[in-house]
Enzyme design. Sequence first.
Site, short mmCIF file in Angstrom:
data_model
loop_
_atom_site.label_atom_id
_atom_site.label_comp_id
_atom_site.label_asym_id
_atom_site.label_seq_id
_atom_site.Cartn_x
_atom_site.Cartn_y
_atom_site.Cartn_z
N LYS A 60 48.88 -33.57 44.06
CA LYS A 60 50.04 -34.41 43.93
C LYS A 60 51.31 -33.62 43.62
O LYS A 60 52.42 -34.11 43.77
CB LYS A 60 49.83 -35.42 42.78
CG LYS A 60 48.65 -36.31 42.91
CD LYS A 60 48.53 -37.16 41.63
CE LYS A 60 47.16 -37.65 41.45
NZ LYS A 60 46.95 -38.25 40.13
N GLU A 116 53.39 -26.12 48.41
CA GLU A 116 52.65 -26.13 47.15
C GLU A 116 53.64 -26.12 46.00
O GLU A 116 54.71 -25.51 46.09
CB GLU A 116 51.75 -24.87 47.15
CG GLU A 116 51.05 -24.53 45.87
CD GLU A 116 49.86 -25.41 45.56
OE1 GLU A 116 50.01 -26.63 45.56
OE2 GLU A 116 48.78 -24.85 45.27
N VAL A 119 51.89 -21.61 42.79
CA VAL A 119 50.74 -20.76 43.09
C VAL A 119 50.38 -20.03 41.81
O VAL A 119 51.19 -19.30 41.23
CB VAL A 119 51.05 -19.74 44.21
CG1 VAL A 119 49.85 -18.85 44.47
CG2 VAL A 119 51.47 -20.46 45.48
N ASP A 120 49.16 -20.29 41.33
CA ASP A 120 48.68 -19.67 40.10
C ASP A 120 47.66 -18.60 40.48
O ASP A 120 48.03 -17.47 40.79
CB ASP A 120 48.11 -20.77 39.20
CG ASP A 120 47.86 -20.30 37.77
OD1 ASP A 120 47.70 -19.09 37.57
OD2 ASP A 120 47.84 -21.13 36.86
N THR A 124 42.97 -22.17 45.42
CA THR A 124 43.00 -23.43 46.17
C THR A 124 43.65 -23.21 47.53
O THR A 124 43.12 -23.62 48.57
CB THR A 124 43.81 -24.50 45.39
OG1 THR A 124 43.41 -24.47 44.02
CG2 THR A 124 43.60 -25.88 45.96
N LYS A 148 53.65 -17.67 40.36
CA LYS A 148 53.49 -16.91 39.11
C LYS A 148 53.11 -15.45 39.37
O LYS A 148 52.97 -14.67 38.44
CB LYS A 148 52.44 -17.59 38.22
CG LYS A 148 52.89 -18.94 37.69
CD LYS A 148 51.94 -19.48 36.64
CE LYS A 148 52.40 -20.83 36.14
NZ LYS A 148 51.41 -21.45 35.23
N ASP A 176 52.52 -31.44 36.42
CA ASP A 176 52.08 -32.30 35.33
C ASP A 176 51.29 -31.55 34.26
O ASP A 176 50.81 -30.44 34.48
CB ASP A 176 51.14 -33.39 35.88
CG ASP A 176 49.78 -32.83 36.25
OD1 ASP A 176 49.73 -31.83 37.01
OD2 ASP A 176 48.76 -33.35 35.76
#
Length: 191
Positions: A60, A116, A119-120, A124, A148, A176
């Site tokens: 989301k 997106e 991006v961590d 995914t 990041k 979130d």
Amino acid sequence: MGRFWCITVSATSADPRLEGRSVKRIVYTADEIAARVRELGRAITETYDSGELLILGLLKGSFIFVSDLVRTIQRPLQVDFLIAASYGTETVSSGHVRLVYDPETTLEGKHILLVEDVVDSGRTLSKVIDVLQTRNPASIEVCALLDKRIATFLKHPPKFTGFVAPHEFLVGYGLDHAENFRHLPYIASLL
Ligand code: IMP
Ligand code: MG
């Protein structure tokens, strides 16, 4: 005279959208985000000078970013979304991904721009790209509002990046914490 002024914690703890919680600091203001989104829109417009463009938002977290971004792109395009879910526990990424909502739009022959929020680890994103590659698009690129720069193994690093973000937990503008704070017009770091 000669004083530096900055946004203080009290400025955000007074925000009724935070339910009394304070945030550490505002990392990107609504104006800074809007200015950067306009620059991204210009770069995307210049990059895709021909062919069919499909903007594919990862839900989301990307819902606000996508809706602002598409209005800055000056060429024909289509918009669709997908929802990806990882198998495994919540804390350990298993590396397997499944499309919970599959785009209804045909991907074959189109330039896909996957959008997106942040991006961590990039896990995914990598898996989603593997799944989408099997649908024979003309190209797949990534546009990330925040990167990041933790993910170093990415086969597809974002072609378009809004901001290189600090290694902090960020909320707002779609991002979130337990489904809260997505509606903040700015991006803040949680305490
Ligand atoms: P990755 O697969 O580790 O790159 O996970 C990326 C996803 O984790 C993002 O799409 C977000 O949903 C979530 N995420 C990562 N960092 C943050 C953050 O700072 N705030 C909110 N969500 C985040
Ligand atoms: Mg997300």
